[in-house]
Design a protein around this motif. Structure first.
Motif, PDB file in Angstrom:
ATOM      1  N   LEU A 542       0.840  -1.192   0.000  1.00  0.00           N
ATOM      2  CA  LEU A 542       0.000   0.000   0.000  1.00  0.00           C
ATOM      3  C   LEU A 542       0.877   1.245   0.000  1.00  0.00           C
ATOM      4  O   LEU A 542       1.665   1.453   0.919  1.00  0.00           O
ATOM      5  N   ARG A 543       0.778   2.069  -1.053  1.00  0.00           N
ATOM      6  CA  ARG A 543       1.636   3.243  -1.183  1.00  0.00           C
ATOM      7  C   ARG A 543       0.913   4.523  -0.778  1.00  0.00           C
ATOM      8  O   ARG A 543       0.904   5.501  -1.498  1.00  0.00           O
ATOM      9  N   LEU A 544       0.283   4.496   0.372  1.00  0.00           N
ATOM     10  CA  LEU A 544      -0.272   5.705   0.951  1.00  0.00           C
ATOM     11  C   LEU A 544       0.777   6.330   1.858  1.00  0.00           C
ATOM     12  O   LEU A 544       1.711   5.665   2.304  1.00  0.00           O
ATOM     13  N   PRO A 545       0.673   7.630   2.161  1.00  0.00           N
ATOM     14  CA  PRO A 545       1.615   8.220   3.109  1.00  0.00           C
ATOM     15  C   PRO A 545       1.583   7.496   4.451  1.00  0.00           C
ATOM     16  O   PRO A 545       0.514   7.154   4.960  1.00  0.00           O
ATOM     17  N   VAL A 546       2.773   7.251   5.016  1.00  0.00           N
ATOM     18  CA  VAL A 546       2.843   6.594   6.322  1.00  0.00           C
ATOM     19  C   VAL A 546       2.214   7.536   7.355  1.00  0.00           C
ATOM     20  O   VAL A 546       2.674   8.662   7.531  1.00  0.00           O
ATOM     21  N   PRO A 547       1.165   7.093   8.048  1.00  0.00           N
ATOM     22  CA  PRO A 547       0.416   8.004   8.920  1.00  0.00           C
ATOM     23  C   PRO A 547       0.984   8.051  10.337  1.00  0.00           C
ATOM     24  O   PRO A 547       1.743   7.173  10.757  1.00  0.00           O
ATOM     25  N   PRO A 548       0.606   9.059  11.117  1.00  0.00           N
ATOM     26  CA  PRO A 548       0.897   9.031  12.556  1.00  0.00           C
ATOM     27  C   PRO A 548       0.176   7.860  13.220  1.00  0.00           C
ATOM     28  O   PRO A 548      -0.847   7.379  12.734  1.00  0.00           O
ATOM     29  N   SER A 549       0.729   7.399  14.320  1.00  0.00           N
ATOM     30  CA  SER A 549       0.078   6.326  15.073  1.00  0.00           C
ATOM     31  C   SER A 549      -0.686   6.928  16.248  1.00  0.00           C
ATOM     32  O   SER A 549      -0.323   7.982  16.769  1.00  0.00           O
ATOM     33  N   ARG A 550      -1.747   6.234  16.629  1.00  0.00           N
ATOM     34  CA  ARG A 550      -2.575   6.663  17.761  1.00  0.00           C
ATOM     35  C   ARG A 550      -2.712   5.481  18.706  1.00  0.00           C
ATOM     36  O   ARG A 550      -3.041   4.373  18.285  1.00  0.00           O
ATOM     37  N   GLY A 551      -2.442   5.716  19.971  1.00  0.00           N
ATOM     38  CA  GLY A 551      -2.452   4.617  20.907  1.00  0.00           C
ATOM     39  C   GLY A 551      -3.042   4.976  22.251  1.00  0.00           C
ATOM     40  O   GLY A 551      -3.151   6.157  22.625  1.00  0.00           O
ATOM     41  N   ASN A 552      -3.428   3.940  22.976  1.00  0.00           N
ATOM     42  CA  ASN A 552      -3.863   4.045  24.359  1.00  0.00           C
ATOM     43  C   ASN A 552      -2.920   3.208  25.209  1.00  0.00           C
ATOM     44  O   ASN A 552      -2.783   1.997  24.985  1.00  0.00           O
ATOM     45  N   PHE A 553      -2.255   3.845  26.175  1.00  0.00           N
ATOM     46  CA  PHE A 553      -1.271   3.198  27.029  1.00  0.00           C
ATOM     47  C   PHE A 553      -1.834   3.104  28.448  1.00  0.00           C
ATOM     48  O   PHE A 553      -2.193   4.134  29.047  1.00  0.00           O
ATOM     49  N   TYR A 554      -1.911   1.870  28.976  1.00  0.00           N
ATOM     50  CA  TYR A 554      -2.420   1.643  30.328  1.00  0.00           C
ATOM     51  C   TYR A 554      -1.304   1.038  31.179  1.00  0.00           C
ATOM     52  O   TYR A 554      -0.496   0.248  30.698  1.00  0.00           O
ATOM     53  N   GLN A 555      -1.299   1.380  32.457  1.00  0.00           N
ATOM     54  CA  GLN A 555      -0.290   0.837  33.362  1.00  0.00           C
ATOM     55  C   GLN A 555      -0.807   0.804  34.798  1.00  0.00           C
ATOM     56  O   GLN A 555      -1.566   1.692  35.219  1.00  0.00           O
ATOM     57  N   ALA A 556      -0.390  -0.226  35.547  1.00  0.00           N
ATOM     58  CA  ALA A 556      -0.645  -0.313  36.988  1.00  0.00           C
ATOM     59  C   ALA A 556       0.580  -0.942  37.629  1.00  0.00           C
ATOM     60  O   ALA A 556       1.200  -1.851  37.055  1.00  0.00           O
ATOM     61  N   GLY A 557       0.938  -0.458  38.813  1.00  0.00           N
ATOM     62  CA  GLY A 557       2.133  -1.001  39.447  1.00  0.00           C
ATOM     63  C   GLY A 557       2.271  -0.551  40.889  1.00  0.00           C
ATOM     64  O   GLY A 557       1.378   0.089  41.456  1.00  0.00           O
ATOM     65  N   PHE A 558       3.423  -0.884  41.477  1.00  0.00           N
ATOM     66  CA  PHE A 558       3.666  -0.558  42.877  1.00  0.00           C
ATOM     67  C   PHE A 558       5.163  -0.409  43.108  1.00  0.00           C
ATOM     68  O   PHE A 558       6.004  -0.861  42.315  1.00  0.00           O
ATOM     69  N   SER A 559       5.489   0.223  44.243  1.00  0.00           N
ATOM     70  CA  SER A 559       6.853   0.283  44.772  1.00  0.00           C
ATOM     71  C   SER A 559       6.796  -0.138  46.227  1.00  0.00           C
ATOM     72  O   SER A 559       5.907   0.290  46.979  1.00  0.00           O
ATOM     73  N   LYS A 560       7.752  -0.964  46.662  1.00  0.00           N
ATOM     74  CA  LYS A 560       7.748  -1.504  48.021  1.00  0.00           C
ATOM     75  C   LYS A 560       9.172  -1.486  48.566  1.00  0.00           C
ATOM     76  O   LYS A 560      10.117  -1.908  47.908  1.00  0.00           O
ATOM     77  N   SER A 561       9.318  -0.948  49.777  1.00  0.00           N
ATOM     78  CA  SER A 561      10.619  -1.003  50.445  1.00  0.00           C
ATOM     79  C   SER A 561      10.767  -2.355  51.134  1.00  0.00           C
ATOM     80  O   SER A 561       9.812  -2.895  51.702  1.00  0.00           O
ATOM     81  N   LEU A 562      11.951  -2.920  51.051  1.00  0.00           N
ATOM     82  CA  LEU A 562      12.255  -4.219  51.645  1.00  0.00           C
ATOM     83  C   LEU A 562      13.454  -4.087  52.570  1.00  0.00           C
ATOM     84  O   LEU A 562      14.522  -3.630  52.150  1.00  0.00           O
ATOM     85  N   LEU A 563      13.252  -4.454  53.843  1.00  0.00           N
ATOM     86  CA  LEU A 563      14.322  -4.439  54.841  1.00  0.00           C
ATOM     87  C   LEU A 563      14.917  -3.048  55.041  1.00  0.00           C
ATOM     88  O   LEU A 563      15.990  -2.914  55.618  1.00  0.00           O
ATOM     89  N   GLY A 564      14.221  -2.033  54.571  1.00  0.00           N
ATOM     90  CA  GLY A 564      14.737  -0.684  54.719  1.00  0.00           C
ATOM     91  C   GLY A 564      15.934  -0.388  53.844  1.00  0.00           C
ATOM     92  O   GLY A 564      16.488   0.706  53.908  1.00  0.00           O
ATOM     93  N   LYS A 565      16.331  -1.315  52.971  1.00  0.00           N
ATOM     94  CA  LYS A 565      17.521  -1.139  52.140  1.00  0.00           C
ATOM     95  C   LYS A 565      17.243  -1.345  50.659  1.00  0.00           C
ATOM     96  O   LYS A 565      17.930  -0.784  49.816  1.00  0.00           O
ATOM     97  N   LEU A 566      16.252  -2.178  50.346  1.00  0.00           N
ATOM     98  CA  LEU A 566      15.949  -2.531  48.964  1.00  0.00           C
ATOM     99  C   LEU A 566      14.635  -1.892  48.524  1.00  0.00           C
ATOM    100  O   LEU A 566      13.747  -1.663  49.352  1.00  0.00           O
TER     101      LEU A 566
END
Length: 783
Positions: A542-566
């Motif tokens: 397909l020789r159409l102009p390469v278009p911009p992309s459109r996306g939906n980015f989802y994320q879930a996560g956490f941070s946890k201290s371990l032993l006060g050092k990690l």
């Protein structure tokens, strides 16, 4: 008369651009960094000379504080987070304070030192300092210490190797970064200026890691000021400290493959002014990732210089000028048949850039930033008459003008920012080939092809964003508008949202975010890949102009201290993209042409355990799991012959080229003495997909690449076999004082000398081998 009119038009254009650079509505100054202005006072309220340290464990940060005779010191480019400031002066008690940096607006902080032995101290526990409770997204700070102590890299790849050690990042052939499966969607923000073209060493001169002071790497919950390229963002700070007097560093290194590198950077600061200058150069006989073990050709020479002038016009006004020039010239490494034929292909790239930035503190709660940039980049490829199976030529480049302005403010619980920017690009492309071995291609492939094209791109954007602290909750909100105009015109609104919830008693922070992404296509050979004149190469693509992309980015996560050092960080993400950007590589030349899949879905998990410091130990280990599929058909590219093109014109799905299911990195550092340290690192990759198609001639592949390389490919599974690297480093300070230091460092990479195949020849990529065992050494003198 015509000449006078032309001069008048040129004058008006220069005047317009100058005014625009100063007045247009700074979008892309490092959004996650601020400035701390420290004043040290005695009991009578008079300024005194003092020293101390500013540290943080989230992010990992350390800076020496040296207040002048008036008691003043300014710490700049501080990533958002919680800091501990310790200050002492002879005859006075020491002071320890906890400071939050959450805004780009400079923060004034006064330190009152009492008469000894009275002490004033605020205690902050190690466990609490491990977590940033107000971070709503995924970012990783790479400190000056991490950059200085890094394991040696091939020339041009120091910055790239540091980034790819973060979870979610993959370094493919020839130093191309891929964040969370994205191809050519990496944005570098260099001293506040956005650079959205490919920064791998084969495409553009790379930043010298020795000229970089710190980096902040983002992969989710992007502030609304960021746009155009959102696979991942790397904020780079090259500004040096502003200590009074003359300072600098000189570095010399070398090692395997006749590699030689050097860097010299100096800075002089007096009063309200500071000037810096740096120059670097390198030569090596292994620059790109070769397709065969013999490493035919592959020589390269690189060099460049940069300068920076900064002046505080007053306590409220700051003006910065900077510029850089870099170039690289190198050979394309041959396959075995090409070497036997006498092929020689030369590539080169060059870049020049100038920036101007103005900052004004309008009030204690309001900051104005205005920036402008001009940049010129070129890339070329030449081939001799013995090139096989194809003789390609390329000359391309663009001129880039950028201007932006923003207001940052603090109001109650709100840290807000609003601004706009504009980009103007003038693009030129010239590409052609002549087939020298018709047996390698389909019979219907044209024997000759040439293309010349020019285009002008105009992009505008505006945004508003806010960070709100609500008890244990922190909420980030943003809205961005983009307009793109090159071969097609499109515009989009992109909302952004993130939330963090802190549970101090459990040492836990929970996070979730959503980003709407509007991403422009890669600029490299975009005109050729998009024009109907390329239709003669294939009637099925397909020789159409390469278009911009459109996306939906989802994320879930956490941070946890371990032993006060990690600190443990865990993340799940999912990205759905329409018009997913990728590329098509021309054999093993490294020349690429942008394409887009109809759509793609990418999801994965990431984990990282970090030990900022525990006695003499520090280090990290990270793991990423990624699954990504793109749905056909494909738009754009340069597919030679109907058989090749037919494989990408269907409507089924296939793994994206960055679909490496399992990736792991780790490094541990041990410092038994104050002046000596040792480090060991390891990396693992489960292997990238291989797309060969039907009727594969394994005899020809063996003649091209060698039987050992073919054994590193699992053709039944359609994947490269797993790779593994084991590295080691050691360093010692031969001399260290307040005036400077002299350090030696030795590195060894791929200690087991394992043959690692990065990519194998297919529809979208050439063959590339990882570095074999190599050793190097460097000497650094700071003054």
């Amino acid at each position: 008369m015509d000449e006078s009119a032309a001069k008048l038009r040129t004058y008006k254009m220069v005047r317009y651009l100058t005014v625009a650079a100063l007045l247009m509505a700074s979008a892309l100054a490092q959004t996650n960094s601020g400035e701390l202005r420290i004043t040290v006072l005695d009991p009578a309220g008079l300024g005194i000379a003092a020293s101390g340290e500013l540290t943080s464990r989230a992010p990992t940060y350390r800076e020496t504080v040296t207040a002048n005779a008036e008691g003043r010191f300014t710490a700049r480019h501080l990533p958002f987070g919680t800091y501990r400031l310790t200050v002492q002066a002879p005859g006075f008690s020491s002071n320890s304070s906890v400071i939050e940096i959450r805004s780009a607006v400079p923060k004034d902080f006064r330190v009152l030192l009492g008469i000894a032995p009275i002490e004033s101290a605020v205690v902050i526990t190690d466990a609490a300092s491990l977590l940033d409770s107000q971070r709503t997204g995924t970012d990783a700070y790479i400190s000056s210490d991490a950059i200085r102590n890094r394991t040696a890299s091939q020339p041009g790849r120091g910055v790239l190797d540091l980034v790819q050690s973060q979870p979610g990042w993959l370094l493919e052939a020839n130093g191309v970064l891929h964040p969370r499966g994205s191809e050519y969607q990496v944005q570098f923000v260099i001293d506040g200026m956005p650079v959205t073209d490919n920064r791998s060493p084969g495409f553009a001169p790379s930043l010298d890691a020795d000229d970089v002071q710190s980096m902040n790497v983002l992969t989710a919950n992007y502030p609304a000021e960021y746009g155009r390229k959102l696979g991942g963002i790397v904020e780079v700070n090259t500004a040096k400290d502003a200590r009074p007097g003359f300072h600098g560093k000189a570095i010399a290194g070398g090692g395997s493959f006749n590699t030689e590198e050097g860097y010299l950077g100096v800075q002089y600061a007096a009063g309200r002014s500071a000037f810096g200058f740096g120059v670097e150069g390198a030569h090596t006989q292994r620059f790109l990732d070769p397709p065969v073990q013999e490493n035919f050709g592959n020589r390269a020479s690189t060099g460049g210089f940069q300068g920076r002038f900064e002046r505080d016009l007053s306590d409220q006004d700051r003006l910065i000028f900077s510029g850089r020039w870099n170039r690289a010239g190198f050979l394309v490494p041959n396959e075995r048949l090409q070497e036997d034929a006498g092929q020689r292909q030369d590539r080169g790239n060059g870049e020049s850039e100038g920036q101007i930035a103005y900052q004004r503190v309008l009030s204690p709660a309001l900051l104005l930033n205005v920036r402008g940039m001009g940049r010129d980049l070129s890339a070329d490829l030449w081939s001799n008459d013995l090139s096989t199976p194809i003789l390609p030529e390329q000359h391309r480049g663009f001129r880039d003008w950028y201007a932006s302005a923003s207001l940052s403010g603090h109001w109650g619980r709100h840290e807000w920012k609003a601004g706009a920017d504009g980009v103007f690009k003038s693009i030129h492309e010239s590409f052609g080939y002549r087939i020298t071995d018709p047996l390698y291609f389909d019979p219907d492939t044209p024997a000759r092809f040439s293309f010349r094209g020019r285009g002008q791109a105009r992009e505008q954007a505006a945004y508003i964003q806010d960070l709100v602290k609500l008890g244990r909750f922190t909420v980030s909100l943003g809205l961005r508008w983009d307009r793109y105009d090159l071969l097609i015109q499109e515009s989009a609104f992109s909302p952004r949202f993130g939330v963090a919830y802190s549970v101090p008693a459990a040492g836990l922070v929970l996070r979730a975010s959503f980003d709407r992404a509007f991403q422009t296509p890669a600029i490299e050979n975009l005109l050729l890949a998009s024009r109907a004149s390329t239709q003669e190469l294939s009637n099925t693509v397909l020789r159409l102009p390469v278009p911009p992309s459109r996306g939906n980015f989802y994320q879930a996560g956490f941070s946890k201290s371990l032993l006060g050092k990690l600190r443990l960080d865990g993340t799940y993400y999912r990205r759905t993209v329409r018009n997913f950007a990728d590329d098509d590589v021309l054999l093993n030349t490294g020349v690429t042409f942008p394409i887009s899949f109809a759509s793609a879905t990418i999801h994965g998990v990431e984990a990282r355990v970090e030990l900022p410091r525990w006695g003499p130990w520090s280090g990290f280990i990270s793991y990423s799991n990624l699954v990504g599929f793109g749905r056909l058909p494909i738009t754009g590219g340069l597919f030679l012959g109907e058989a090749s093109a037919a494989r990408v014109s269907a409507t089924d799905r296939s793994p994206i080229t960055q679909d490496q299911r399992n990736t792991a990195n780790g490094r541990i550092r041990f410092q038994p003495w104050s002046r000596a340290w040792f480090a060991f690192g390891a990396a693992y990759g489960s292997g990238l997909p291989v797309e060969l198609g039907d009727n594969v001639d394994f005899g020809q592949l063996s003649d091209q690449y060698g039987a050992d390389v073919l054994r590193r490919v699992n053709f039944a599974r359609g994947r490269v076999r797993p790779s593994f690297w084991l590295d080691a480093s050691a360093g010692v300070d031969l001399w260290k004082s307040d005036r400077g230091s002299l350090r030696l460092q030795a590195d060894a990479v791929n200690l087991t000398d394992r043959l690692n195949v990065i990519n194998f020849a297919g529809l979208f990529s050439g063959t590339a081998l990882g570095q074999p065992r190599a050793v190097s050494g460097r000497c650094e003198f700071q003054f």
